[in-house]
Design a protein around this motif. Structure first.
Motif, PDB file in Angstrom:
ATOM      1  N   GLY A 152      -7.392  -8.005   7.223  1.00 56.38           N
ATOM      2  CA  GLY A 152      -6.871  -6.703   6.823  1.00 56.38           C
ATOM      3  C   GLY A 152      -5.581  -6.788   6.045  1.00 56.38           C
ATOM      4  N   VAL A 153      -4.602  -5.980   6.442  1.00 55.88           N
ATOM      5  CA  VAL A 153      -3.313  -5.940   5.765  1.00 55.88           C
ATOM      6  C   VAL A 153      -2.662  -7.320   5.777  1.00 55.88           C
ATOM      7  CG1 VAL A 153      -0.939  -5.075   6.034  1.00 55.88           C
ATOM      8  CG2 VAL A 153      -2.856  -3.476   6.023  1.00 55.88           C
ATOM      9  N   VAL A 183       2.572  -1.306   6.513  1.00 57.89           N
ATOM     10  CA  VAL A 183       1.552  -0.679   5.669  1.00 57.89           C
ATOM     11  C   VAL A 183       0.405  -0.250   6.572  1.00 57.89           C
ATOM     12  CG1 VAL A 183      -0.139  -1.031   3.829  1.00 57.89           C
ATOM     13  CG2 VAL A 183       2.144  -2.020   3.623  1.00 57.89           C
ATOM     14  N   GLY A 184       0.076   1.040   6.546  1.00 53.71           N
ATOM     15  CA  GLY A 184      -1.030   1.538   7.370  1.00 53.71           C
ATOM     16  C   GLY A 184      -0.616   1.746   8.811  1.00 53.71           C
ATOM     17  N   LEU A 227       4.979   2.386   4.559  1.00 51.02           N
ATOM     18  CA  LEU A 227       4.158   2.755   3.404  1.00 51.02           C
ATOM     19  C   LEU A 227       2.833   3.248   3.951  1.00 51.02           C
ATOM     20  CD1 LEU A 227       3.722   2.831   0.350  1.00 51.02           C
ATOM     21  CD2 LEU A 227       3.146   0.407   0.437  1.00 51.02           C
ATOM     22  N   GLY A 228       2.659   4.554   3.961  1.00 48.98           N
ATOM     23  CA  GLY A 228       1.453   5.142   4.536  1.00 48.98           C
ATOM     24  C   GLY A 228       1.458   5.034   6.051  1.00 48.98           C
ATOM     25  N   THR A 280      -7.904   0.254   5.149  1.00 41.14           N
ATOM     26  CA  THR A 280      -8.620   0.849   4.024  1.00 41.14           C
ATOM     27  C   THR A 280      -8.419  -0.012   2.786  1.00 41.14           C
ATOM     28  OG1 THR A 280      -6.726   2.149   3.260  1.00 41.14           O
ATOM     29  CG2 THR A 280      -8.139   3.166   4.967  1.00 41.14           C
ATOM     30  N   ALA A 281      -9.207   0.250   1.777  1.00 41.76           N
ATOM     31  CA  ALA A 281      -9.053  -0.462   0.505  1.00 41.76           C
ATOM     32  C   ALA A 281      -7.679  -0.173  -0.101  1.00 41.76           C
ATOM     33  CB  ALA A 281     -10.164  -0.071  -0.466  1.00 41.76           C
ATOM     34  N   ALA A 282      -7.201   1.053   0.011  1.00 43.01           N
ATOM     35  CA  ALA A 282      -5.884   1.408  -0.531  1.00 43.01           C
ATOM     36  C   ALA A 282      -4.778   0.657   0.209  1.00 43.01           C
ATOM     37  CB  ALA A 282      -5.662   2.919  -0.431  1.00 43.01           C
ATOM     38  N   GLU A 283      -4.894   0.530   1.527  1.00 44.69           N
ATOM     39  CA  GLU A 283      -3.903  -0.222   2.295  1.00 44.69           C
ATOM     40  C   GLU A 283      -3.940  -1.702   1.920  1.00 44.69           C
ATOM     41  OE1 GLU A 283      -3.856   2.641   6.254  1.00 44.69           O
ATOM     42  OE2 GLU A 283      -5.239   0.931   6.170  1.00 44.69           O
ATOM     43  N   ARG A 284      -5.130  -2.218   1.730  1.00 43.29           N
ATOM     44  CA  ARG A 284      -5.292  -3.621   1.329  1.00 43.29           C
ATOM     45  C   ARG A 284      -4.622  -3.865  -0.023  1.00 43.29           C
ATOM     46  NH1 ARG A 284     -10.346  -3.677   1.655  1.00 43.29           N
ATOM     47  NH2 ARG A 284     -10.407  -4.178   3.851  1.00 43.29           N
ATOM     48  N   ASP A 285      -4.872  -2.969  -0.980  1.00 37.53           N
ATOM     49  CA  ASP A 285      -4.266  -3.100  -2.307  1.00 37.53           C
ATOM     50  C   ASP A 285      -2.742  -3.019  -2.237  1.00 37.53           C
ATOM     51  OD1 ASP A 285      -6.820  -3.303  -3.352  1.00 37.53           O
ATOM     52  OD2 ASP A 285      -6.868  -1.241  -4.124  1.00 37.53           O
ATOM     53  N   ALA A 286      -2.234  -2.072  -1.442  1.00 35.46           N
ATOM     54  CA  ALA A 286      -0.787  -1.913  -1.308  1.00 35.46           C
ATOM     55  C   ALA A 286      -0.163  -3.162  -0.685  1.00 35.46           C
ATOM     56  CB  ALA A 286      -0.464  -0.677  -0.469  1.00 35.46           C
ATOM     57  N   ALA A 287      -0.799  -3.703   0.349  1.00 43.14           N
ATOM     58  CA  ALA A 287      -0.279  -4.899   1.017  1.00 43.14           C
ATOM     59  C   ALA A 287      -0.281  -6.103   0.068  1.00 43.14           C
ATOM     60  CB  ALA A 287      -1.094  -5.201   2.270  1.00 43.14           C
TER      61      ALA A 287
END
Length: 149
Positions: free
Chosen positions: A36-37, A94-95, A118-119, A8-15
């Motif tokens: 992706g991540v 992440v994810g 994280l998630g 997801t975009a949120a996972e991408r940002d977090a990574a």
């Protein structure tokens, strides 16, 4: 750093943020080396001048993300997950995906490195309780702090 190629975009940002923070602390970032991540953590680390090593599943560098400092073409398929986890001083996940879950499990079996999630998926015991040992982080900064101090 472990995470799915489809994220997801949120996972991408977090990574991306985890990668940047790791690089700022001088950590060498290991990842699977694709999209992706994996691509996001590489981009984040490189944005802070960090070193990023991709442990690739293919026998060549086809499809590897451009953000890698070095790529190790293992030809091991999903078995490369064991190489990635065995080479790490800490594992941040992440994810979630099946491959990511295998990395989480391998890291937990290793037993001698911090494992931070994280998630993503939550692994529960037979009583529905979270398994002990996995450190859950609320955000990228906490994930890095739990992993490397």
């Amino acid at each position: 750093m472990c995470g799915p190629r489809d994220c997801t975009a949120a996972e991408r940002d977090a990574a991306h943020e985890v990668g940047r923070l790791l690089a700022e602390r001088g950590a060498v970032v290991l990842c699977g080396g694709y999209t992706g991540v994996m691509a996001a953590v590489a981009e984040g680390a490189r944005s802070a001048g960090g070193l990023v090593v991709g442990v690739l599943s293919r026998p060549d560098r086809e499809g590897a993300t451009a953000g890698l400092s070095a790529a190790i073409a293992t030809g091991l398929g999903e078995a490369r997950n064991a190489v990635l986890v065995a080479s790490a001083d800490a594992v941040i996940v992440v994810g979630g995906s099946w491959g990511t879950l295998s990395e989480l499990a391998l890291a937990m079996r290793r037993g001698d490195v911090p494992v931070v999630q994280l998630g993503g998926w939550q692994v529960l015991d037979e009583r529905g309780e979270p398994l002990p040992g996995i450190r859950r982080a609320a955000g990228p900064a906490e994930a890095v702090r739990l992993a490397i101090g």
